[in-house]
Design an enzyme around this catalytic site. Structure first.
Site, short mmCIF file in Angstrom:
data_model
loop_
_atom_site.label_atom_id
_atom_site.label_comp_id
_atom_site.label_asym_id
_atom_site.label_seq_id
_atom_site.Cartn_x
_atom_site.Cartn_y
_atom_site.Cartn_z
N THR A 199 0.88 -1.25 0.06
CA THR A 199 -0.06 -0.13 0.19
C THR A 199 0.99 1.16 0.07
OG1 THR A 199 -1.67 1.13 1.47
CG2 THR A 199 -0.42 -0.14 2.46
N SER A 254 -2.69 3.31 10.45
CA SER A 254 -3.65 2.51 10.79
C SER A 254 -2.96 1.04 11.37
CB SER A 254 -4.56 2.14 9.96
OG SER A 254 -4.37 1.41 8.94
N TYR A 305 -3.82 -1.73 10.11
CA TYR A 305 -3.78 -2.32 8.91
C TYR A 305 -2.44 -1.96 7.93
CZ TYR A 305 -4.08 -2.36 3.77
OH TYR A 305 -3.65 -2.44 2.53
N HIS A 306 -2.39 -0.53 8.06
CA HIS A 306 -1.24 -0.01 7.07
C HIS A 306 0.16 -0.59 7.85
CE1 HIS A 306 -4.03 2.79 5.51
NE2 HIS A 306 -3.48 2.48 4.56
N LYS A 321 1.42 -3.97 6.60
CA LYS A 321 1.88 -3.88 5.31
C LYS A 321 3.31 -3.39 5.71
CE LYS A 321 -1.52 -5.09 2.78
NZ LYS A 321 -1.61 -5.99 1.60
P1 NAD Z 1 -10.61 -7.87 -0.33
O1 NAD Z 1 -10.79 -7.77 1.01
O2 NAD Z 1 -11.49 -7.73 -1.14
O3 NAD Z 1 -9.70 -9.29 -0.53
C1 NAD Z 1 -8.95 -9.87 0.18
C2 NAD Z 1 -9.15 -11.45 -0.22
O4 NAD Z 1 -8.13 -12.38 0.63
C3 NAD Z 1 -10.53 -11.69 0.46
O5 NAD Z 1 -11.25 -12.52 -0.61
C4 NAD Z 1 -10.30 -12.55 1.63
O6 NAD Z 1 -11.26 -13.78 1.81
C5 NAD Z 1 -8.67 -13.36 1.30
N1 NAD Z 1 -8.08 -13.43 2.65
C6 NAD Z 1 -7.74 -12.84 3.53
N2 NAD Z 1 -7.14 -13.35 4.53
C7 NAD Z 1 -6.94 -14.68 4.06
C8 NAD Z 1 -6.26 -15.75 4.43
N3 NAD Z 1 -5.47 -15.77 5.85
N4 NAD Z 1 -6.09 -16.85 3.76
C9 NAD Z 1 -6.74 -17.08 2.44
N5 NAD Z 1 -7.19 -15.91 2.00
C10 NAD Z 1 -7.73 -14.87 2.61
O7 NAD Z 1 -9.29 -7.10 -0.73
P2 NAD Z 1 -8.95 -6.16 -2.03
O8 NAD Z 1 -9.53 -4.74 -1.85
O9 NAD Z 1 -9.05 -6.96 -3.02
O10 NAD Z 1 -7.47 -5.93 -1.60
C11 NAD Z 1 -6.45 -6.94 -2.04
C12 NAD Z 1 -5.12 -6.51 -1.65
O11 NAD Z 1 -4.51 -5.39 -2.28
C13 NAD Z 1 -5.04 -6.34 -0.11
O12 NAD Z 1 -3.75 -6.98 0.26
C14 NAD Z 1 -4.85 -4.92 0.04
O13 NAD Z 1 -4.19 -4.66 1.20
C15 NAD Z 1 -4.28 -4.43 -1.28
N6 NAD Z 1 -4.70 -3.12 -1.50
C16 NAD Z 1 -6.16 -3.07 -1.73
C17 NAD Z 1 -6.49 -1.48 -2.06
C18 NAD Z 1 -7.88 -1.16 -2.58
O14 NAD Z 1 -8.15 -0.02 -2.61
N7 NAD Z 1 -8.83 -2.15 -2.34
C19 NAD Z 1 -5.65 -0.69 -2.39
C20 NAD Z 1 -4.02 -0.76 -2.12
C21 NAD Z 1 -3.72 -2.00 -1.72
N1 USQ Z 2 -12.48 9.46 3.96
C1 USQ Z 2 -13.44 10.54 3.82
N2 USQ Z 2 -14.80 9.78 3.95
C2 USQ Z 2 -15.24 8.59 3.83
C3 USQ Z 2 -14.16 7.51 3.66
C4 USQ Z 2 -12.64 8.07 3.77
O1 USQ Z 2 -13.30 11.56 4.03
O2 USQ Z 2 -16.40 8.40 3.65
C5 USQ Z 2 -10.97 9.78 3.86
C6 USQ Z 2 -10.55 9.11 4.84
O3 USQ Z 2 -10.28 9.93 6.09
C7 USQ Z 2 -8.83 9.15 4.26
C8 USQ Z 2 -9.18 8.82 2.90
O4 USQ Z 2 -10.36 9.37 2.75
O5 USQ Z 2 -8.11 10.44 4.49
C9 USQ Z 2 -8.78 7.55 2.20
O6 USQ Z 2 -9.74 6.39 3.09
P1 USQ Z 2 -10.01 5.12 2.31
O7 USQ Z 2 -11.07 4.55 3.08
O8 USQ Z 2 -10.40 5.60 0.93
O9 USQ Z 2 -8.62 4.62 2.35
P2 USQ Z 2 -7.54 3.91 3.11
O10 USQ Z 2 -8.22 3.89 4.50
O11 USQ Z 2 -6.29 4.66 3.20
O12 USQ Z 2 -7.45 2.37 2.52
C10 USQ Z 2 -7.59 1.92 1.24
C11 USQ Z 2 -7.67 0.39 1.12
C12 USQ Z 2 -6.48 -0.05 1.61
C13 USQ Z 2 -5.30 0.43 0.69
C14 USQ Z 2 -5.06 1.92 1.04
C15 USQ Z 2 -4.35 2.77 -0.24
O13 USQ Z 2 -8.85 0.19 1.99
O14 USQ Z 2 -6.51 -1.62 1.37
O15 USQ Z 2 -4.05 -0.03 1.26
O16 USQ Z 2 -6.56 2.56 0.31
S1 USQ Z 2 -3.72 4.16 0.74
O17 USQ Z 2 -4.73 5.02 0.97
O18 USQ Z 2 -2.77 4.92 -0.59
O19 USQ Z 2 -2.68 3.81 1.67
#
Ligand code: NAD
Ligand code: USQ
Length: 406
Positions: A145, A187, A189-190, A193
């Protein structure tokens, strides 16, 4: 190639599987379906109707004649089964999406923090240990991320993973060193990563594992060329306060006449990428594997940056919606600039889909079509980063008003 897609049932994983299968690769989906269980826990569902993973695979076969193989496996908990699977199938490449990915979910309670750390760190480490143990030389492409960097730009562009620094030595010289860009996760979560990054650095250096880490921005949109081919291939679309990401949330809020929920001043600048570009980047990364012994290859997987309030105002103007400025439940900088380098993917041939091009299609095609599936009570983001912020959010009059209209 034979490619294992860990987390292939998820929002980015599913369209990636279809894209890679369409290119002729043999695709194996490994997923424990935890994301579907989390929907149940939270009482939410994808805006788009999602079929079971087995049904999705069946439809893909019917439409294309290509097989997707599904394996139900928890990579964080079932180490022996994961190792056995690798020995049996010997993938050429592994794409690792299988982590708990929502920052608000990871901050909901101590239980959610513990789950996120256990799941994400064990998932990644189990995979690395199993690759070493089995001697399988698969190229590992991990979805990281942008948030590992934090978002402050200190007036300089964020490089792709590494930073050259000068360190003063004992005898007064300046020694040059290349280091991972300092992490500043916002967070739990972050933070996981950020921990993943260190695991990768160690195993690439110690065991010669070939690893690419993609520091991805916020993914928006839902369709890719392949998910449009059949109604049952549709991708998931999260809109709720935990899993919905900001731009997708603003799009559905505009579509249902719900005020766009900007946190704080909306001065937060974030990096974005469309789902179509995300799957294309994975294809490009797979084709550009590092050699054994090389450092981890790090790409910034994003195409544009936007300030949250600018996005809200732009969407509100187009859709005739209102914007609500709410107290921020997150502990994050109220305002930040963000300049990100992404030359590597552009050099490999990525042609970015910009917000302006895709935006209206998304509102019309998805949000309005499935509007009837939205539970308005699930729209507010209530997960707070600290107790104090939780109280602030709980007692805010604008939030209360929003709750009463929903
Ligand atoms: P998602 O939650 O939709 O998909 C994750 C998948 O992984 C799910 O299907 C879940 O069941 C599976 N999973 C989780 N833990 C597992 C485990 N222990 N064993 C097997 N399967 C498992 O998430 P996404 O939005 O598709 O994101 C995928 C990846 O990309 C994540 O690692 C996330 O951090 C990264 N990412 C997502 C975004 C975004 O905006 N969606 C942005 C940046 C990075
Ligand atoms: N935000 C609002 N209003 C909302 C939701 C979010 O203002 O209703 C703001 C949040 O406070 C934050 C920003 O929008 O400042 C981004 O929030 P987000 O929920 O879109 O993104 P984030 O929590 O950072 O997480 C998402 C994905 C995560 C990925 C990350 C990439 O869920 O898996 O890693 O984006 S990044 O943001 O570049 O780190």
């Amino acid at each position: 190639m034979r490619i294992a897609v860990l987390g292939g049932d998820g929002f980015v994983g599913w369209p990636t599987c279809l894209h890679l299968s369409d290119l002729g690769h043999e695709v194996h989906i490994i997923d424990n379906l935890s994301r579907r269980w989390i929907d149940v826990e939270l009482g939410v569902q994808s805006l788009t109707p999602m079929d079971s993973i087995q049904e999705r695979c069946r439809i893909w076969y019917e439409v294309t004649g290509r097989k997707l193989h599904f394996h139900l496996l928890d990579i964080a908990k079932e180490y022996e089964r994961l190792r056995g699977w690798l020995v049996e199938h010997r993938p050429d490449a592994i794409v690792h999406f299988a982590e708990q990915r929502a920052a608000p979910y990871s901050m909901k309670s101590d239980r959610h923090k513990v789950y996120t750390v256990n799941n994400n760190v064990n998932a990644t480490h189990n995979l690395l240990a199993a690759l070493v143990e089995t001697g399988i030389d698969a190229h590992l492409v991990h979805l990281g991320t942008m948030g590992v960097y934090g978002y402050s730009s200190v007036g300089a562009a964020i490089p792709e993973g590494y930073l050259n620094v000068g360190v003063e030595t004992m005898d007064g010289r300046v020694a040059q060193q290349e280091i991972l860009y300092p992490t500043r996760p916002g967070s739990v979560y972050h933070m996981t990563k950020s921990l993943d990054q260190i695991l990768f650095q160690f195993y690439a250096q110690n065991d010669g594992l070939r690893i690419t880490d993609l520091h991805q921005g916020i993914v928006w949109g839902t369709h890719t060329e392949q998910t449009r081919r059949h109604v049952q291939l549709i991708n998931r679309f999260d809109y709720d306060g935990d899993y919905g990401t900001v731009l997708n949330r603003f799009l559905i809020q505009a579509a249902i006449g719900y005020p766009l929920t900007v946190h704080g001043t909306g001065g937060q600048t974030r990096a974005f990428i469309h789902i179509k570009d995300s799957v294309r980047c994975i294809e490009l990364a797979l084709a550009d594997a590092p050699a054994a012994g090389q450092r981890v290859k790090i790409f910034n997987q994003m195409t544009e940056t936007h300030r949250v309030r600018d996005l809200a105002e732009m969407i509100a103007t187009r859709a005739g919606a209102k914007v609500a400025y709410l107290p921020n439940p997150r502990k994050e900088a109220a305002e930040n600039d963000l300049v990100v380098r992404n030359e590597q993917f552009l050099a490999l041939g990525l042609k970015p889909t910009t917000l302006a091009e895709g935006l209206l299609d998304e509102i019309v095609d998805v949000a309005r079509k499935y509007e009837h599936r939205i539970d308005r009570k699930r729209v507010p983001a209530v997960s707070a980063w600290t107790r104090e912020l939780g109280q602030l959010v709980e007692t805010d009059p604008e939030r209360k008003r929003l709750r009463s209209v929903s």
